[in-house]
Scaffold this motif. Structure first.
Motif, PDB file in Angstrom:
ATOM      1  N   ILE A  20      76.768  17.014 -10.394  1.00  0.00           N
ATOM      2  CA  ILE A  20      75.944  15.949  -9.809  1.00  0.00           C
ATOM      3  C   ILE A  20      76.322  15.800  -8.345  1.00  0.00           C
ATOM      4  O   ILE A  20      77.486  15.550  -8.020  1.00  0.00           O
ATOM      5  N   VAL A  21      75.351  15.936  -7.466  1.00  0.00           N
ATOM      6  CA  VAL A  21      75.559  15.754  -6.031  1.00  0.00           C
ATOM      7  C   VAL A  21      75.019  14.370  -5.668  1.00  0.00           C
ATOM      8  O   VAL A  21      73.821  14.105  -5.791  1.00  0.00           O
ATOM      9  N   THR A  22      75.928  13.498  -5.247  1.00  0.00           N
ATOM     10  CA  THR A  22      75.550  12.127  -4.890  1.00  0.00           C
ATOM     11  C   THR A  22      75.401  11.940  -3.384  1.00  0.00           C
ATOM     12  O   THR A  22      74.792  10.966  -2.944  1.00  0.00           O
ATOM     13  N   GLY A  23      75.954  12.853  -2.595  1.00  0.00           N
ATOM     14  CA  GLY A  23      75.890  12.753  -1.138  1.00  0.00           C
ATOM     15  C   GLY A  23      74.787  13.631  -0.574  1.00  0.00           C
ATOM     16  O   GLY A  23      74.891  14.859  -0.594  1.00  0.00           O
ATOM     17  N   PHE A  24      73.717  13.016  -0.089  1.00  0.00           N
ATOM     18  CA  PHE A  24      72.623  13.773   0.522  1.00  0.00           C
ATOM     19  C   PHE A  24      71.847  12.860   1.456  1.00  0.00           C
ATOM     20  O   PHE A  24      71.886  11.620   1.329  1.00  0.00           O
ATOM     21  N   ALA A  25      71.169  13.466   2.412  1.00  0.00           N
ATOM     22  CA  ALA A  25      70.293  12.712   3.307  1.00  0.00           C
ATOM     23  C   ALA A  25      69.070  12.285   2.516  1.00  0.00           C
ATOM     24  O   ALA A  25      68.325  13.123   2.006  1.00  0.00           O
ATOM     25  N   ASP A  26      68.853  10.997   2.419  1.00  0.00           N
ATOM     26  CA  ASP A  26      67.818  10.484   1.512  1.00  0.00           C
ATOM     27  C   ASP A  26      66.402  10.752   2.010  1.00  0.00           C
ATOM     28  O   ASP A  26      65.533  11.172   1.229  1.00  0.00           O
ATOM     29  N   ASP A  27      66.143  10.505   3.278  1.00  0.00           N
ATOM     30  CA  ASP A  27      64.765  10.590   3.760  1.00  0.00           C
ATOM     31  C   ASP A  27      64.163  11.992   3.655  1.00  0.00           C
ATOM     32  O   ASP A  27      62.977  12.124   3.307  1.00  0.00           O
ATOM     33  N   PRO A  28      64.899  13.075   3.951  1.00  0.00           N
ATOM     34  CA  PRO A  28      64.304  14.401   3.747  1.00  0.00           C
ATOM     35  C   PRO A  28      63.921  14.675   2.296  1.00  0.00           C
ATOM     36  O   PRO A  28      62.924  15.355   2.026  1.00  0.00           O
ATOM     37  N   VAL A  29      64.703  14.147   1.359  1.00  0.00           N
ATOM     38  CA  VAL A  29      64.366  14.336  -0.056  1.00  0.00           C
ATOM     39  C   VAL A  29      63.140  13.505  -0.409  1.00  0.00           C
ATOM     40  O   VAL A  29      62.259  13.947  -1.159  1.00  0.00           O
ATOM     41  N   VAL A  30      63.056  12.293   0.142  1.00  0.00           N
ATOM     42  CA  VAL A  30      61.861  11.465  -0.028  1.00  0.00           C
ATOM     43  C   VAL A  30      60.625  12.226   0.442  1.00  0.00           C
ATOM     44  O   VAL A  30      59.598  12.291  -0.250  1.00  0.00           O
ATOM     45  N   ASP A  31      60.698  12.836   1.633  1.00  0.00           N
ATOM     46  CA  ASP A  31      59.562  13.568   2.190  1.00  0.00           C
ATOM     47  C   ASP A  31      59.222  14.792   1.342  1.00  0.00           C
ATOM     48  O   ASP A  31      58.043  15.115   1.141  1.00  0.00           O
ATOM     49  N   LEU A  32      60.241  15.483   0.860  1.00  0.00           N
ATOM     50  CA  LEU A  32      60.010  16.681   0.053  1.00  0.00           C
ATOM     51  C   LEU A  32      59.238  16.335  -1.216  1.00  0.00           C
ATOM     52  O   LEU A  32      58.313  17.059  -1.611  1.00  0.00           O
ATOM     53  N   LEU A  33      59.584  15.232  -1.856  1.00  0.00           N
ATOM     54  CA  LEU A  33      58.942  14.849  -3.113  1.00  0.00           C
ATOM     55  C   LEU A  33      57.635  14.090  -2.896  1.00  0.00           C
ATOM     56  O   LEU A  33      56.867  13.920  -3.854  1.00  0.00           O
ATOM     57  N   GLY A  34      57.426  13.613  -1.684  1.00  0.00           N
ATOM     58  CA  GLY A  34      56.204  12.873  -1.407  1.00  0.00           C
ATOM     59  C   GLY A  34      56.170  11.512  -2.081  1.00  0.00           C
ATOM     60  O   GLY A  34      55.129  11.091  -2.609  1.00  0.00           O
ATOM     61  N   VAL A  35      57.310  10.804  -2.059  1.00  0.00           N
ATOM     62  CA  VAL A  35      57.376   9.480  -2.682  1.00  0.00           C
ATOM     63  C   VAL A  35      57.572   8.412  -1.614  1.00  0.00           C
ATOM     64  O   VAL A  35      57.980   8.696  -0.494  1.00  0.00           O
ATOM     65  N   ASP A  36      57.273   7.184  -1.984  1.00  0.00           N
ATOM     66  CA  ASP A  36      57.478   6.028  -1.120  1.00  0.00           C
ATOM     67  C   ASP A  36      58.715   5.301  -1.622  1.00  0.00           C
ATOM     68  O   ASP A  36      58.692   4.739  -2.720  1.00  0.00           O
ATOM     69  N   PRO A  37      59.817   5.291  -0.849  1.00  0.00           N
ATOM     70  CA  PRO A  37      61.067   4.731  -1.377  1.00  0.00           C
ATOM     71  C   PRO A  37      61.017   3.228  -1.671  1.00  0.00           C
ATOM     72  O   PRO A  37      61.898   2.721  -2.359  1.00  0.00           O
ATOM     73  N   GLU A  38      60.000   2.530  -1.151  1.00  0.00           N
ATOM     74  CA  GLU A  38      59.866   1.131  -1.539  1.00  0.00           C
ATOM     75  C   GLU A  38      59.344   1.002  -2.967  1.00  0.00           C
ATOM     76  O   GLU A  38      59.438  -0.065  -3.578  1.00  0.00           O
TER      77      GLU A  38
ATOM     78  N   PRO B 228      63.281  24.178   6.800  1.00  0.00           N
ATOM     79  CA  PRO B 228      62.005  24.328   7.508  1.00  0.00           C
ATOM     80  C   PRO B 228      61.316  22.980   7.643  1.00  0.00           C
ATOM     81  O   PRO B 228      61.683  21.990   7.011  1.00  0.00           O
ATOM     82  N   GLU B 229      60.307  22.945   8.502  1.00  0.00           N
ATOM     83  CA  GLU B 229      59.499  21.738   8.614  1.00  0.00           C
ATOM     84  C   GLU B 229      58.725  21.533   7.307  1.00  0.00           C
ATOM     85  O   GLU B 229      58.195  22.486   6.735  1.00  0.00           O
ATOM     86  N   VAL B 230      58.681  20.310   6.854  1.00  0.00           N
ATOM     87  CA  VAL B 230      58.006  19.997   5.596  1.00  0.00           C
ATOM     88  C   VAL B 230      56.769  19.170   5.901  1.00  0.00           C
ATOM     89  O   VAL B 230      56.861  18.078   6.473  1.00  0.00           O
ATOM     90  N   GLU B 231      55.609  19.711   5.549  1.00  0.00           N
ATOM     91  CA  GLU B 231      54.372  18.967   5.747  1.00  0.00           C
ATOM     92  C   GLU B 231      54.351  17.768   4.810  1.00  0.00           C
ATOM     93  O   GLU B 231      54.697  17.879   3.631  1.00  0.00           O
ATOM     94  N   PRO B 232      53.928  16.612   5.294  1.00  0.00           N
ATOM     95  CA  PRO B 232      53.877  15.433   4.408  1.00  0.00           C
ATOM     96  C   PRO B 232      52.825  15.601   3.329  1.00  0.00           C
ATOM     97  O   PRO B 232      51.782  16.221   3.551  1.00  0.00           O
ATOM     98  N   ILE B 233      53.126  15.079   2.163  1.00  0.00           N
ATOM     99  CA  ILE B 233      52.148  15.058   1.079  1.00  0.00           C
ATOM    100  C   ILE B 233      52.050  13.632   0.551  1.00  0.00           C
ATOM    101  O   ILE B 233      53.027  12.883   0.557  1.00  0.00           O
TER     102      ILE B 233
END
Length: 566
Positions: free
Chosen positions: A213-231, A254-259
């Protein structure tokens, strides 16, 4: 809103529960599934590969290394098995006039707010991409096509993620739990992802894949990758599965296009709870460098943070059965059998069974922030030198390779597992952030009373003698289950120490370590035919007071009960 303030503001007390009670609006109850409206889907493998390893063996793996005798190829069948036994629908439960789908892992209120996403390279049967697991249809929603593993690698700055063919990302959709539990949902995000990950780790290890289990990661890039709204929905953990020895670690994303994929409404009137998002935002990390810095700082902390040393109370050694005579119920049968007990008989359970469940389940969670700097050389050799991959070089006097030993006897494998477990406990503490305390009211061969469990020593330290059924029921939000259980196991942590050493993100880690261990307790319990168990909530400060003075400054993270089902 820092972690400590959040925790204090969401504590239960008799007064807060009395004044905060309200009728639930079932007409506005959110659906327990995420439904995409316009995405292509991939049907998962027709045949699920049931993990045959005994559950008690699968949950007792304290390291991420898996078994070197398994080929490292991850395929669609592997992904299907992992998702199904972690978060799939394993049976239907008849309740009054309706049938209720029952998931593989326990979750608060059966609200199932934790989702799984897969980020993978080309697998046999599946194109590289980013996918969402839909347990209703046992299918994958296609969010992105292409290899996006480097996005996770950059966000985590973790070699295990960079070299894995597959990583699973967990998320929580806040409203699906907050409908009933309001602001406490941020706690439940780690309670429920923890029990889910206990199943995921056990399944991966039963299939002999490396998993951590990896608990340390930059949250916003993962949010963008999955296309979710963290609120509304936010990522919680990343779990790399297996390794690819031929892949060089790449950390340039790489640059990740928003979805912005459309999803079906969860309920007619979705409510928001700003406190949840504030607590999540307080612990975010900005980028992979920050994640690595946080992890590095964590590794220089003391071996345990938030726990208490033993005292001079009487010590009672556990009496677990050995691996050869332990229950051999396979993991897949155990997961299908697992329940959440709703009534205990007051018949006592055996000390040996309780000892076996504790011995196997409370053995250490393979997380990226576990204390490893002081691991012995022998432990590193058992892990393959680097802890990432074990070699195929000869490993005994006869020159046999690991592959040639693949057909070793089942008994030898279980003996080896037992030895690895014992050696691992000598190298680092089984728990790094939480302390297990018990109230025992119905265990043959063990005096009723209050205990502090020291898993590294395999001993219970008696703090108080006497029967405490009324107290146990009261502490568990005045639920009879707490008083009827044979034993109540509380995980406590000194959160001020944890946050001082790990920052606000440390709150997630303490909650998660307790929850994964509780998830393993579920599996260890239901590996035995005559045992049942369930998690309960509690009056926070009253639990601390009950175990004082040992627990002074600590607060409960999780409560698990075990006993004989009525």
């Amino acid at each position: 809103m820092g972690a400590l303030e959040y925790h204090d503001r969401t504590k239960h007390s008799p007064r807060s529960v009395r004044e905060g009670s309200s009728r639930l609006n079932f007409d506005n109850k959110p659906t327990p599934y995420k439904e995409y409206l316009d995405l292509p889907t991939v049907a998962m493998a027709d045949r699920i590969r049931p993990p045959q390893q005994p559950a008690l063996s699968a949950i007792a793996e304290p390291t991420p290394n898996g078994d070197p005798r398994r080929p490292r190829d991850v395929d669609l069948e592997t992904l299907t098995t992992l998702c199904y036994y972690a978060a799939g629908i394993t049976k239907e439960i008849d309740l009054r006039d309706r049938s209720v789908p029952f998931r593989a892992a326990a979750t608060t209120g059966a609200l199932y707010h934790v989702d799984l996403y897969a980020v993978c390279t080309d697998l046999d049967g599946l194109e590289a991409g980013v996918y969402h697991f839909d347990p209703r249809t046992l299918s994958l929603d296609v969010l992105r096509t292409g290899d996006y593993r480097s996005v996770l690698a950059a966000a985590t700055n973790r070699e295990a993620v960079a070299t894995a063919a597959l990583s699973i990302v967990t998320t929580s959709t806040w409203w699906r739990n907050a409908w009933k539990y309001a602001d406490r949902t941020f706690r439940h995000a780690f309670w429920d992802s923890g029990t889910t990950l206990a199943n995921l780790l056990a399944t991966a290890h039963a299939l002999e894949y490396r998993a951590e289990i990896v608990t340390g990661f930059a949250d916003d890039p993962v949010v963008d990758l999955l296309g979710v709204d963290p609120e509304r929905e936010a990522p919680l953990e990343v779990v790399p599965i297996g390794t690819n020895p031929g892949r060089a670690a790449e950390f340039d994303a790489p640059e990740v296009e928003p979805i912005h994929p459309d999803t079906a409404p969860l309920s007619p009137n979705e409510r928001t709870f700003p406190l949840i998002h504030e607590a999540w935002r307080a612990g975010i990390l900005e980028d992979g460098a920050a994640a690595q810095s946080w992890r590095t700082g964590a590794s220089t902390a003391a071996p345990t943070v938030g726990t208490r040393n033993g005292g001079d109370g009487e010590r009672i050694s556990l009496e677990p059965v050995d691996d050869e005579t332990a229950s051999s119920r396979p993991l897949h049968e155990t997961i299908r059998r697992r329940g959440s007990c709703r009534e205990y008989a007051r018949d006592p359970v055996s000390f040996r069974k309780l000892s076996t469940v504790l011995d196997r389940a409370v053995c250490g969670v393979p997380m990226d922030v576990r204390y490893e700097d002081e691991r012995s050389e022998s432990s590193k050799k058992r892990a393959g030198g680097t802890g990432v991959e074990r070699s195929e070089s000869p490993d005994n006097a006869n020159g046999e390779t690991v592959s040639e030993r693949r057909h070793a006897s089942h008994e030898d494998e279980r003996s080896e597992s037992s030895e690895t477990r014992r050696s691992s406990r000598e190298d680092h503490p089984p728990l790094s952030f939480v302390d297990p305390y018990l109230i025992v009211n119905g265990v043959d061969g063990l005096e009723s009373g209050a205990y502090h469990y020291h898993p590294g020593d395999g001993e219970l330290e008696r703090l108080l003698s006497g029967e405490f059924r009324e107290e146990a029921a009261h502490l568990a939000l005045d639920q009879r289950l707490g008083g009827d259980a044979a034993a109540c196991l509380y995980f406590l942590s000194d959160l001020e120490e944890v946050v001082d050493a790990y920052g606000d993100r440390g709150y997630r880690v303490a909650q998660l370590e307790a929850a994964v261990t509780a998830g393993r307790l579920y599996l260890g319990t239901y590996a035995h035919r005559t045992l049942g168990g369930t998690g309960l909530t509690f009056y926070d400060d009253l639990v601390t007071d009950f175990f004082a003075p040992r627990s002074e400054g600590q607060t409960p993270m999780f409560l698990y009960t075990i006993g004989r089902p009525a």
